[in-house]
Design a protein around this motif. Sequence first.
Motif, short mmCIF file in Angstrom:
data_model
loop_
_atom_site.label_atom_id
_atom_site.label_comp_id
_atom_site.label_asym_id
_atom_site.label_seq_id
_atom_site.Cartn_x
_atom_site.Cartn_y
_atom_site.Cartn_z
N ILE A 129 0.84 -1.21 0.00
CA ILE A 129 0.00 0.00 0.00
C ILE A 129 0.88 1.26 0.00
O ILE A 129 0.68 2.18 -0.79
CB ILE A 129 -0.95 0.00 1.23
CG1 ILE A 129 -2.02 -1.09 1.07
CG2 ILE A 129 -1.61 1.38 1.42
CD1 ILE A 129 -2.88 -1.32 2.32
N VAL A 130 1.90 1.25 0.88
CA VAL A 130 2.79 2.41 0.98
C VAL A 130 3.57 2.60 -0.33
O VAL A 130 3.73 3.73 -0.81
CB VAL A 130 3.73 2.25 2.19
CG1 VAL A 130 4.88 3.25 2.15
CG2 VAL A 130 2.93 2.41 3.48
N GLN A 185 2.59 1.81 -3.31
CA GLN A 185 1.67 2.36 -4.31
C GLN A 185 1.40 3.84 -4.07
O GLN A 185 1.37 4.63 -5.01
CB GLN A 185 0.35 1.57 -4.32
CG GLN A 185 0.51 0.17 -4.92
CD GLN A 185 -0.80 -0.39 -5.48
OE1 GLN A 185 -1.74 0.34 -5.76
NE2 GLN A 185 -0.84 -1.70 -5.65
N LEU A 186 1.22 4.22 -2.80
CA LEU A 186 1.00 5.64 -2.47
C LEU A 186 2.21 6.48 -2.88
O LEU A 186 2.06 7.63 -3.29
CB LEU A 186 0.75 5.80 -0.97
CG LEU A 186 -0.59 5.31 -0.44
CD1 LEU A 186 -0.59 5.31 1.08
CD2 LEU A 186 -1.74 6.19 -0.96
N ALA A 187 3.40 5.89 -2.79
CA ALA A 187 4.64 6.63 -3.07
C ALA A 187 4.85 6.87 -4.55
O ALA A 187 5.64 7.73 -4.94
CB ALA A 187 5.84 5.86 -2.49
N ARG A 188 4.15 6.14 -5.40
CA ARG A 188 4.34 6.31 -6.85
C ARG A 188 3.91 7.69 -7.32
O ARG A 188 4.43 8.21 -8.28
CB ARG A 188 3.54 5.23 -7.62
CG ARG A 188 4.22 3.88 -7.55
CD ARG A 188 3.51 2.88 -8.44
NE ARG A 188 3.90 1.53 -8.11
CZ ARG A 188 3.27 0.45 -8.53
NH1 ARG A 188 2.21 0.56 -9.30
NH2 ARG A 188 3.70 -0.75 -8.20
N SER A 224 -3.26 9.31 1.90
CA SER A 224 -1.97 9.83 1.43
C SER A 224 -0.90 9.60 2.50
O SER A 224 -1.21 9.44 3.68
CB SER A 224 -2.08 11.32 1.12
OG SER A 224 -2.58 12.02 2.23
N LEU A 225 0.35 9.55 2.07
CA LEU A 225 1.47 9.36 2.99
C LEU A 225 1.67 10.60 3.87
O LEU A 225 1.51 11.71 3.40
CB LEU A 225 2.77 9.11 2.22
CG LEU A 225 2.95 7.75 1.56
CD1 LEU A 225 4.24 7.74 0.74
CD2 LEU A 225 3.00 6.65 2.62
N ARG A 226 2.10 10.40 5.12
CA ARG A 226 2.47 11.54 5.98
C ARG A 226 3.96 11.82 5.77
O ARG A 226 4.77 11.74 6.68
CB ARG A 226 2.15 11.23 7.44
CG ARG A 226 0.65 11.22 7.71
CD ARG A 226 0.32 10.96 9.15
NE ARG A 226 0.66 12.09 10.01
CZ ARG A 226 0.19 12.24 11.24
NH1 ARG A 226 -0.67 11.37 11.75
NH2 ARG A 226 0.56 13.27 11.99
N ARG A 227 4.30 12.12 4.54
CA ARG A 227 5.68 12.31 4.12
C ARG A 227 6.44 13.34 4.97
O ARG A 227 7.54 13.09 5.44
CB ARG A 227 5.70 12.69 2.64
CG ARG A 227 6.94 13.34 2.14
CD ARG A 227 8.11 12.41 2.10
NE ARG A 227 8.02 11.41 1.05
CZ ARG A 227 9.00 10.51 0.83
NH1 ARG A 227 10.07 10.47 1.60
NH2 ARG A 227 8.87 9.62 -0.12
N GLU A 228 5.82 14.51 5.17
CA GLU A 228 6.51 15.59 5.87
C GLU A 228 6.82 15.19 7.32
O GLU A 228 7.94 15.38 7.80
CB GLU A 228 5.65 16.86 5.83
CG GLU A 228 6.41 18.14 6.10
CD GLU A 228 5.54 19.38 5.93
OE1 GLU A 228 5.74 20.33 6.69
OE2 GLU A 228 4.64 19.38 5.05
N SER A 276 13.11 -0.32 -0.99
CA SER A 276 13.20 -1.77 -0.78
C SER A 276 11.88 -2.46 -1.10
O SER A 276 11.86 -3.53 -1.72
CB SER A 276 13.59 -2.07 0.67
OG SER A 276 14.89 -1.58 0.94
N ALA A 277 10.77 -1.85 -0.72
CA ALA A 277 9.45 -2.43 -0.98
C ALA A 277 9.19 -2.48 -2.48
O ALA A 277 8.63 -3.45 -2.99
CB ALA A 277 8.36 -1.64 -0.27
#
Lengths: 111, 111
Positions: free
Chosen positions: A28-29, A31-34, A79-83, A99-100
Amino acid sequence: MSLPHPTTEQITLANVLVALGDPTRLAIVAQLARDEATPMRCGQFLDLGSKTNISYHVAKLREAGVIYTEVSGTSRLISLRREDLDKLFPGLLDSIIASAAEIALPIALED
Amino acid sequence: MSLPHPTTEQITLANVLVALGDPTRLAIVAQLARDEATPMRCGQFLDLGSKTNISYHVAKLREAGVIYTEVSGTSRLISLRREDLDKLFPGLLDSIIASAAEIALPIALED
């Protein structure tokens, strides 16, 4: 309506690592990162599991502070909590996503 | 006598993240990272928990492929599987060690 999220200060390294320590949640993470600028819906992850299963995993990621889930009508935008994650644990998210993504690649190529 | 360890190929990202998703195990890894050339004994981690507790956590780290445990007489010598982890998951161990060390620091300064 909004779902509960930990504040930045409540996010712990141990909780984030446990949340990410699952193949479905890593996928899931990844895919969100794409395309991090575009939130995704739970329905877009149904190749990874049933609706109930994905809801469970998305909740685990939200509770650990890895993702934001915004309720929008009948949809949930994820969405990712990137910040927050980059500020708290520099380099961690990028190394895990890299890695994923490498792990997921050979499976996709077998199709 | 030697204890079972996963081969490099058997180490998975999910298992490594779950193993590291615990404050005591993060502290063990952070201590091992301070001087990676020198293996440590279980007895050196007794500030983190009881002997039984540390043995449990060290076994979890070994089974996931995060550390090597070498039996030497009545002692067990513990070291990070740095080469394997860096090869499999570039940058992951360093980002986790850096974050774990920063978390531990404020606690140590309070003494």
